[in-house]
Enzyme design. Structure first.
Site, PDB file in Angstrom:
ATOM      1  N   GLU A  85       0.632  -1.651  -0.088  1.00  0.00           N
ATOM      2  CA  GLU A  85       0.058   0.225  -0.218  1.00  0.00           C
ATOM      3  C   GLU A  85       0.767   0.649   0.260  1.00  0.00           C
ATOM      4  O   GLU A  85       0.194   2.424   0.337  1.00  0.00           O
ATOM      5  CB  GLU A  85      -0.864  -0.157   1.311  1.00  0.00           C
ATOM      6  N   GLU A 116       6.252 -21.696   8.911  1.00  0.00           N
ATOM      7  CA  GLU A 116       7.713 -20.504   9.902  1.00  0.00           C
ATOM      8  C   GLU A 116       7.810 -21.494  10.831  1.00  0.00           C
ATOM      9  O   GLU A 116       8.732 -20.858  11.392  1.00  0.00           O
ATOM     10  CB  GLU A 116       6.385 -20.327  10.378  1.00  0.00           C
TER      11      GLU A 116
END
Length: 298
Positions: A85, A116
């Site tokens: 963004e 992870e």
């Protein structure tokens, strides 16, 4: 023998929501809303740490460095979201703020099992983007113990790269790898262990602060206006006109005419109108002030 997750606030049972499945719909949403109210209060407790992060990121940007987010699951997705963004909001190059997620971009839409847990991958993924000491790495982990994030932060520190560790537990393991630690403890989740809820909300709010306010500090905002926005579609063309009008108190026609002269460079248009000068002078003032409108118009 105790479970390794027992000590984590994000994994504890929430006593306020033990009968969640027995409530009416209105009672459920009310309860969830009440829990979400705790997020802002938790962030308020660590505002000094967030301010340190903003200053460190702005300093990295001013030195030509990048902000690199690294995380797994929800945390990784939020980092990529925030990074994506920045170009439309602040007119930055896509390389200036980068989000990296354990398991690669396919993990944005589908869980990549065990990614992870890969400590080494956290390091290798930063090497792939040629991390340098000019950059700043922000590791995000709700539990504060994600191996992928720890691996990335550890490598960053080894090459003298500044680091920020964001977690949702106090005394988080990743904090030992952060030059700046931001520990936002929102308490147990409404749904036990589901850290996409309050923890994810807290992370999004913190990331909003880090990028928005570091961009303010490097001159990409005038007053509270997005003056580096790019007019890449019809809506944004109109937004640039609105920004110029609000910054200078000019009318629509003037904003439109000046923006056409500047090829929709909002900063130059604002300086031209405020100082009643030509394009070249306004452009030179913006360049000499390194993009800060307030300095350019002094």
């Amino acid at each position: 023998m105790t479970n390794i997750l027992d000590k984590l606030s994000t994994e504890k049972r929430n006593l306020e929501t033990e009968n969640l499945d027995k409530l009416s719909t209105l009672e459920m949403v009310t309860l969830m809303n009440n829990e979400d109210k705790k997020v802002s209060a938790a962030i308020e407790r660590v505002l000094p740490d967030i301010a340190l992060g903003v200053d460190a990121i702005a300093e990295a940007f001013q030195m030509g460095g990048r902000l690199i987010y690294t995380g797994a699951g929800t945390s990784g997705r939020l980092g990529i979201l925030d990074a994506s963004e920045c170009p439309p909001t602040f007119g930055t190059e896509p390389e200036m703020v980068v989000g990296i997620i354990a398991g690669g971009l396919k993990a944005m839409t589908k869980a990549v099992e065990k990614s992870e847990d890969n400590f080494e991958a956290g390091c290798e993924d930063l090497k792939k983007i040629k991390l340098s000491s000019k950059d700043i790495v922000c590791g995000i982990s709700a539990s504060g113990r994600t191996p992928y994030v720890k691996g990335g932060l550890k490598y960053a520190r080894e090459i003298n790269c500044k680091t920020i560790a964001i977690s949702n537990n106090l005394n988080a393991e990743i904090s030992q790898y952060g030059d700046i630690k931001i520990e936002v403890d929102c308490g147990p989740e409404i749904l036990t262990g589901s850290t996409r809820l309050k923890s994810g909300t807290a992370q999004k709010m913190v990331l909003n602060m880090l990028t928005t306010l570091s961009m303010v500090k490097i001159g990409k905002v005038y007053k509270n206006l997005m003056v580096d926005v790019k007019a890449t579609n019809e809506k944004l063309v109109e937004r640039t006109k609105k920004i110029v009008m609000e910054a200078t108190n000019c009318n629509y026609k003037t904003a439109e005419e000046i923006l056409k002269i500047t090829n929709f460079n909002v900063k130059v248009a604002i300086v031209m109108i405020i100082l009643n000068c030509n394009y070249d002078e306004a452009k030179n003032r913006i360049d000499n002030s390194k993009g800060y409108i307030r300095k350019a118009i002094q």
